[in-house]
Design a protein around this motif. Structure first.
Motif, short mmCIF file in Angstrom:
data_model
loop_
_atom_site.label_atom_id
_atom_site.label_comp_id
_atom_site.label_asym_id
_atom_site.label_seq_id
_atom_site.Cartn_x
_atom_site.Cartn_y
_atom_site.Cartn_z
N THR A 162 0.83 -1.21 0.00
CA THR A 162 0.00 0.00 0.00
C THR A 162 0.86 1.25 0.00
OG1 THR A 162 -1.90 -1.07 1.05
CG2 THR A 162 -1.70 1.31 1.33
N GLN A 163 1.90 1.27 0.79
CA GLN A 163 2.79 2.42 0.84
C GLN A 163 3.48 2.63 -0.51
OE1 GLN A 163 5.93 2.00 3.72
NE2 GLN A 163 6.81 4.01 3.30
N ILE A 164 3.92 1.56 -1.13
CA ILE A 164 4.59 1.66 -2.43
C ILE A 164 3.64 2.19 -3.49
CG2 ILE A 164 5.57 0.26 -4.29
CD1 ILE A 164 6.86 -1.49 -2.10
N ILE A 165 2.42 1.69 -3.51
CA ILE A 165 1.43 2.14 -4.49
C ILE A 165 1.13 3.63 -4.32
CG2 ILE A 165 -1.00 1.95 -5.16
CD1 ILE A 165 0.76 -0.28 -6.29
N GLU A 166 0.99 4.06 -3.08
CA GLU A 166 0.71 5.47 -2.83
C GLU A 166 1.85 6.36 -3.30
OE1 GLU A 166 -1.06 8.32 0.75
OE2 GLU A 166 -0.54 6.22 1.14
N GLN A 167 3.08 5.94 -3.06
CA GLN A 167 4.23 6.73 -3.47
C GLN A 167 4.42 6.73 -4.98
OE1 GLN A 167 7.39 4.97 -1.16
NE2 GLN A 167 6.87 6.14 0.70
N ALA A 168 4.14 5.60 -5.63
CA ALA A 168 4.36 5.49 -7.07
C ALA A 168 3.25 6.14 -7.88
CB ALA A 168 4.51 4.03 -7.47
N PHE A 169 2.00 6.05 -7.39
CA PHE A 169 0.86 6.48 -8.21
C PHE A 169 0.03 7.59 -7.57
CE2 PHE A 169 1.69 2.03 -9.36
CZ PHE A 169 1.88 2.17 -10.73
N GLY A 170 0.27 7.88 -6.28
CA GLY A 170 -0.45 8.96 -5.63
C GLY A 170 -1.83 8.60 -5.15
N TRP A 171 -2.13 7.31 -5.05
CA TRP A 171 -3.45 6.88 -4.62
C TRP A 171 -3.37 5.97 -3.40
CZ3 TRP A 171 -7.75 9.07 -5.94
CH2 TRP A 171 -7.89 9.66 -7.21
N ASN A 172 -4.30 6.18 -2.47
CA ASN A 172 -4.55 5.23 -1.39
C ASN A 172 -5.98 4.73 -1.61
OD1 ASN A 172 -5.26 3.93 1.03
ND2 ASN A 172 -3.79 5.15 2.19
N ILE A 173 -6.11 3.51 -2.10
CA ILE A 173 -7.42 2.96 -2.46
C ILE A 173 -7.96 2.21 -1.25
CG2 ILE A 173 -8.65 1.48 -4.10
CD1 ILE A 173 -6.26 1.88 -6.02
N PRO A 174 -9.07 2.67 -0.66
CA PRO A 174 -9.50 2.11 0.63
C PRO A 174 -10.19 0.76 0.57
CG PRO A 174 -10.97 3.86 -0.04
CD PRO A 174 -9.87 3.84 -1.05
N ASN A 175 -10.83 0.43 -0.57
CA ASN A 175 -11.68 -0.77 -0.62
C ASN A 175 -11.14 -1.82 -1.58
OD1 ASN A 175 -13.68 0.43 1.13
ND2 ASN A 175 -14.38 1.63 -0.63
N ASN A 176 -11.23 -3.07 -1.16
CA ASN A 176 -10.82 -4.17 -2.01
C ASN A 176 -11.65 -4.21 -3.30
OD1 ASN A 176 -9.13 -4.82 0.09
ND2 ASN A 176 -10.28 -6.64 0.73
N GLU A 177 -10.99 -4.51 -4.39
CA GLU A 177 -11.55 -4.61 -5.74
C GLU A 177 -11.83 -3.27 -6.41
OE1 GLU A 177 -13.50 -8.66 -6.75
OE2 GLU A 177 -14.81 -7.72 -5.26
N ASP A 178 -11.66 -2.16 -5.70
CA ASP A 178 -11.80 -0.84 -6.32
C ASP A 178 -10.54 -0.48 -7.10
OD1 ASP A 178 -14.30 -0.70 -5.24
OD2 ASP A 178 -13.89 0.98 -3.90
N TRP A 179 -10.67 0.52 -7.97
CA TRP A 179 -9.54 0.93 -8.80
C TRP A 179 -9.49 2.45 -8.90
CZ3 TRP A 179 -10.02 3.68 -13.44
CH2 TRP A 179 -11.32 3.80 -13.94
N GLU A 180 -8.32 2.93 -9.25
CA GLU A 180 -8.12 4.35 -9.56
C GLU A 180 -7.18 4.45 -10.76
OE1 GLU A 180 -9.59 6.87 -8.41
OE2 GLU A 180 -10.43 6.25 -6.47
N ALA A 181 -7.28 5.59 -11.45
CA ALA A 181 -6.41 5.86 -12.60
C ALA A 181 -5.34 6.86 -12.19
CB ALA A 181 -7.23 6.42 -13.76
N ALA A 182 -4.12 6.57 -12.60
CA ALA A 182 -3.00 7.51 -12.46
C ALA A 182 -2.53 7.80 -13.87
CB ALA A 182 -1.89 6.91 -11.61
#
Length: 339
Positions: free
Chosen positions: A141-161
């Motif tokens: 989760t920390q790596i994803i937030e640093q690389a893409f700028g997103w903290n996705i709170p729910n399982n199976e949800d998605w965001e676009a970077a």
């Protein structure tokens, strides 16, 4: 930009006999965070009728994709046997992507293509436009937030970077469908904090999550229920008709399902192949391997679709050793309970 395989080879991956490159298999550690190039393909359905068309073909409710979530699903033949299983993501009102096994893209285009001809939608192979990466481990989760700028709170949800699509499977595991032109930069960034690994580690995590898959070896081999798709939100029994729905619904509402997918441990010097038969102690075939992976040297885990009453008496393919039954993160109903 290097050829993707050449780029991975420059990062330490080794060539295989079939022309692919993979990182050396090491013992899996739950304390490490891994970066994994995934052997996946992407099928695009695009056009005004994309959602309407897909709704009539697959087990999941495509309408749920509009809420910026993803869904597991399957395409079946008229006998209810699985042709594809996938994770679906809707980028906009007229575009849906299906992530499937790399070896099933052509079959998926052909099977879906039989029904799309009268729809205002088109199919395309987008596998070369993206690189699928897995990030898994306690720092994911920390790596994803640093690389893409997103903290996705729910399982199976998605965001676009930008054009990159990031899916949270759980708090320690993410799928990243990254645009090919950015893949090398993102690999270099993420690999500073994650260990490069190969598909084996991802398969092991799928096994521990109880997520089955369809491969070329198991094409049309399983119904969705026999690999537990009803237990991982891969079937919606209220969505309406689709190809094979009558068989799938009959098993749910009228039948007594006596076969499910279970997780097992094994010891062997050879990894069981998907589709391999499993025998009981009397030599009778009563199950089939769905997915297998190494956990450490000489030890592995697998998912197998087997007759419920025989799950305690299975043998490893081509090996006289008995499998050991392991737990799954969800309960499997007994024969007198509804799935």
């Amino acid at each position: 930009m290097l050829d993707w395989n050449a780029f991975l080879a420059a990062k330490g991956a080794k060539a295989t006999a079939d022309g692919k490159v993979v990182f050396p298999i090491t013992d899996f550690s739950p304390e490490q965070t891994y970066l994994i190039p995934l052997a996946q393909g992407l099928i695009e359905i695009k056009g005004p009728d994309s959602a309407k068309f897909l709704q009539g073909q697959v087990t999941c409710d495509v309408r749920e994709l509009s809420t910026k979530t993803t869904r597991l699903g399957a395409q079946c033949n008229p006998k209810g046997r699985m042709l594809l299983c996938f994770r679906a993501l809707q980028t906009d009102a007229e575009r849906i992507l299906l992530r499937v096994g790399a070896g099933l893209v052509d079959k998926g285009l052909a099977s879906l293509g039989k029904y799309i001809v009268f729809s205002k939608a088109k199919l395309a192979d987008q596998s070369e436009a993206y690189r699928c990466l897995g990030v898994a481990g306690p720092n994911a989760t920390q790596i994803i937030e640093q690389a893409f700028g997103w903290n996705i709170p729910n399982n199976e949800d998605w965001e676009a970077a930008g054009e990159n699509l990031i899916i949270r499977l759980d708090e320690n595991r993410y799928e990243c469908w990254v645009i090919a032109t950015e893949a090398e930069r993102l690999w270099n960034l993420i690999s500073e904090k994650a260990i490069p690994a190969n598909q084996n580690h991802w398969n092991l995590l799928n096994i521990r999550a109880g997520l089955g898959d369809i491969t070329p070896e198991t094409y049309e081999a399983f119904t969705p229920q026999t690999i537990n798709f009803q237990l991982v939100n891969g079937i919606n029994f209220r969505k309406g008709c689709y190809t094979g729905q009558e068989i799938v619904a009959r098993l749910h509402y009228r039948g007594t399902l006596k076969r499910h997918m279970y997780r097992f441990g094994f010891e062997s010097n050879q990894l069981p192949v998907a589709g391999s038969e499993l025998l009981n102690t009397e030599g009778k075939a009563i199950g089939d391997v769905v997915l297998a992976a190494w956990a450490s040297t000489g030890k592995g885990e697998l998912l197998a679709s087997v007759v419920d009453d025989e799950r305690d008496s299975l043998l490893v393919p081509n090996n006289p050793q008995k499998l050991s039954l392991l737990s799954l993160p969800y309960a499997i109903p007994t024969s007198n309970e509804a799935d």
